[in-house]
Design a protein around this motif. Structure first.
Motif, PDB file in Angstrom:
ATOM      1  N   LYS A 142     -61.655   9.140  -6.916  1.00  0.00           N
ATOM      2  CA  LYS A 142     -61.022  10.213  -7.100  1.00  0.00           C
ATOM      3  C   LYS A 142     -61.158  10.739  -8.584  1.00  0.00           C
ATOM      4  N   GLU A 143     -61.240   9.426  -9.289  1.00  0.00           N
ATOM      5  CA  GLU A 143     -61.293   9.619 -10.756  1.00  0.00           C
ATOM      6  C   GLU A 143     -62.499  10.391 -11.145  1.00  0.00           C
ATOM      7  N   LEU A 144     -63.756  10.119 -10.468  1.00  0.00           N
ATOM      8  CA  LEU A 144     -64.841  10.683 -10.708  1.00  0.00           C
ATOM      9  C   LEU A 144     -64.881  12.250 -10.517  1.00  0.00           C
ATOM     10  N   GLY A 145     -64.183  12.427  -9.365  1.00  0.00           N
ATOM     11  CA  GLY A 145     -64.076  13.887  -8.914  1.00  0.00           C
ATOM     12  C   GLY A 145     -63.312  14.805  -9.901  1.00  0.00           C
ATOM     13  N   MET A 146     -62.291  14.263 -10.308  1.00  0.00           N
ATOM     14  CA  MET A 146     -61.419  14.862 -11.422  1.00  0.00           C
ATOM     15  C   MET A 146     -62.340  15.208 -12.526  1.00  0.00           C
ATOM     16  N   GLN A 147     -63.004  14.170 -13.171  1.00  0.00           N
ATOM     17  CA  GLN A 147     -63.915  14.636 -14.345  1.00  0.00           C
ATOM     18  C   GLN A 147     -64.847  15.481 -14.165  1.00  0.00           C
ATOM     19  N   VAL A 387     -62.996   1.225 -10.292  1.00  0.00           N
ATOM     20  CA  VAL A 387     -62.741   2.577  -9.979  1.00  0.00           C
ATOM     21  C   VAL A 387     -63.193   3.459 -11.008  1.00  0.00           C
ATOM     22  N   CYS A 388     -63.258   2.845 -12.315  1.00  0.00           N
ATOM     23  CA  CYS A 388     -63.742   3.734 -13.521  1.00  0.00           C
ATOM     24  C   CYS A 388     -65.130   3.204 -13.984  1.00  0.00           C
TER      25      CYS A 388
END
Length: 465
Positions: A142-147, A387-388
């Motif tokens: 989800k973190e990558l998707g938001m970025q 996740v990061c």
């Protein structure tokens, strides 16, 4: 598969033992003299006759100006509004533009502009007159998707392009319910008045996107009123799988199955994207016959890699000591478990360090807020799990700590972790904490990592405060 383009860099590496990496004290924009930035070499694209190319005769195109590429007005405006020229990786864009019915595997190091590259490829396929999904981007976290959503919004501003990021968790596709409640707070969209699934560029994890494709009607509630949110594949022309080796990794089998179900159902161009390539990923891709576009930028070589042997009880003190002497930008601290991440975060916070925390057990809003604060330099240190480790682009990040070194860990995992620092043309630094084996020799796992990534590690000693 066909190897279409391989662009090497010249790179030499140096190694020297030192007690403390003095260049940690250099300011954010200071050049590092002992490991200079690589010089680009002149290269020639091989003649088509020298390449193993698909039967439909894909031609190599490498163009150093966006204006000379076959881009539509929307994608050209998006490129030129923020960039003067393409990166080495992005020079391959014209090959993708001119062959919209071919699939591609884009393999290039971290921090080389892959995200903007495939966003421009997506925008170039979109017909602004059509209301509906025309480009899909699937991501493992989800973190990558938001970025990616934020980057897509940034480069396409004022273009009229509608973009959506579906952040929530997917559901079991075998569930028999007629309707599923979707929290529209988990739908980020430039089409904020509707958020109804008609956005032209859609981003999400495979599970979430599959949920929306399968739905007889997923109901989102806005202001107390139900609204159907559903995706249709009728107009989809391009599908991107970012960090595809992570999506199809053995330990994320369900995610890979979900992604495969989507791409098998939709007849479109497919872009597989990653900084690392695994045999399993290549075996899966083979049925789609992608053209491989590979750029060897040696970004791992451009970074400085250190290791120190420590007992577990010494690690937190060493971390604080290194951070105290570091005068550069932002700092990543990677750990292997959510429990340990929480403990290290609390310890640093108790000692008045400017620190944030991201791991899978935090809520969506907590994770988003922590990354936002870190990206905006409101916090200096981010303690996180993997996740990061993929795709997160923090331009101010100069230093990475691998707090939990895994002797059996893969070189791909290390490459992604260390790649969070030294983005673009900057020089990054990575310090790995190894368990002390009471020997003076270079550990075997360090030697193995050096050989696999063609990098050099330098041993350092415990810094004195």
């Amino acid at each position: 598969m066909a190897l279409i383009l391989y662009i090497p860099y010249n790179m030499t590496s140096t190694s020297s033992n030192t007690n403390i990496p003095n260049n940690l004290k250099m300011a954010n924009n200071t050049k590092v003299s002992k490991n200079p930035e690589p010089e680009r070499v002149n290269y020639l694209v091989p003649a088509a006759s020298e390449l193993k190319i698909p039967s439909d005769d894909v031609t190599v195109e490498q163009t150093d100006k966006f204006e000379n590429m076959q881009m539509n007005d929307m994608s050209l405006r998006a490129a030129l509004s923020h960039y003067t020229h393409p990166t080495t990786t992005q020079t391959m864009l014209d090959t993708i533009f001119k062959h919209p019915f071919n699939n591609f595997y884009i393999n290039s190091d971290t921090g080389t502009g892959k995200t903007v590259m495939y966003l421009l490829a997506c925008i170039n396929q979109i017909d602004s007159s059509i209301k509906g999904t025309q480009a899909l981007i699937m991501v493992p976290t989800k973190e990558l998707g938001m970025q990616i959503y934020n980057e897509a919004v940034r480069i396409s501003i004022n273009s009229g392009l509608t973009i959506a990021y579906h952040r929530g968790q997917g559901i079991d596709r075998n569930e028999k319910q007629k309707n599923f409640r979707v929290n529209t707070e988990d739908i980020y969209s430039t089409n904020s008045k509707n958020r109804d699934g008609t956005e032209q560029l859609v981003i999400g994890t495979p599970g979430k996107l599959l949920q929306l494709f399968h739905a007889p009607g997923f109901i989102g509630f806005v202001g107390g009123r139900g609204r159907t949110v559903r995706l249709f594949g009728d107009h989809v022309k391009i599908i991107v799988m970012d960090e595809c080796d992570k999506i199809f990794a053995a330990n994320s089998r369900e995610m890979g199955d979900q992604c495969e179900e989507i791409i098998r159902r939709i007849d479109s161009q497919k872009l597989f994207v990653s900084a690392t390539v695994t045999d399993a990923m290549l075996n899966f891709c083979e049925i789609y016959e992608p053209v491989i576009l590979a750029v060897d930028t040696n970004n791992s070589n451009r970074s400085l890699h250190y290791y120190i042997k420590l007992n577990e009880t010494e690690k937190i003190s060493a971390l604080e000591a290194f951070v105290d002497m570091f005068e550069g930008g932002s700092v990543f601290v990677f750990v292997n478990s959510t429990k340990k991440a929480q403990r290290i975060y609390e310890d640093l916070d108790d000692h008045a360090y400017s620190v944030g925390l991201v791991h899978s057990k935090l809520s969506n809003s907590e994770r988003t807020a922590a990354l936002k604060n870190f990206k905006e330099c409101n916090t200096k240190i981010l303690v996180c799990t993997d996740v990061c480790a993929r795709g997160i682009d923090i331009v101010t990040a100069d230093l990475v700590f691998v707090y939990d070194w895994d002797p059996e860990g893969s070189h791909q995992d290390y490459k992604h972790r260390s790649g969070r620092a030294g983005r673009g043309d900057k020089t990054g630094r990575c310090i790995s904490f190894l368990n002390d084996d009471n020997s003076n020799s270079t550990p075997y796992d360090i030697t193995r990592m050096q050989n696999a990534l063609n990098i050099t590690f330098t041993a350092v000693s415990f810094p004195q405060k």
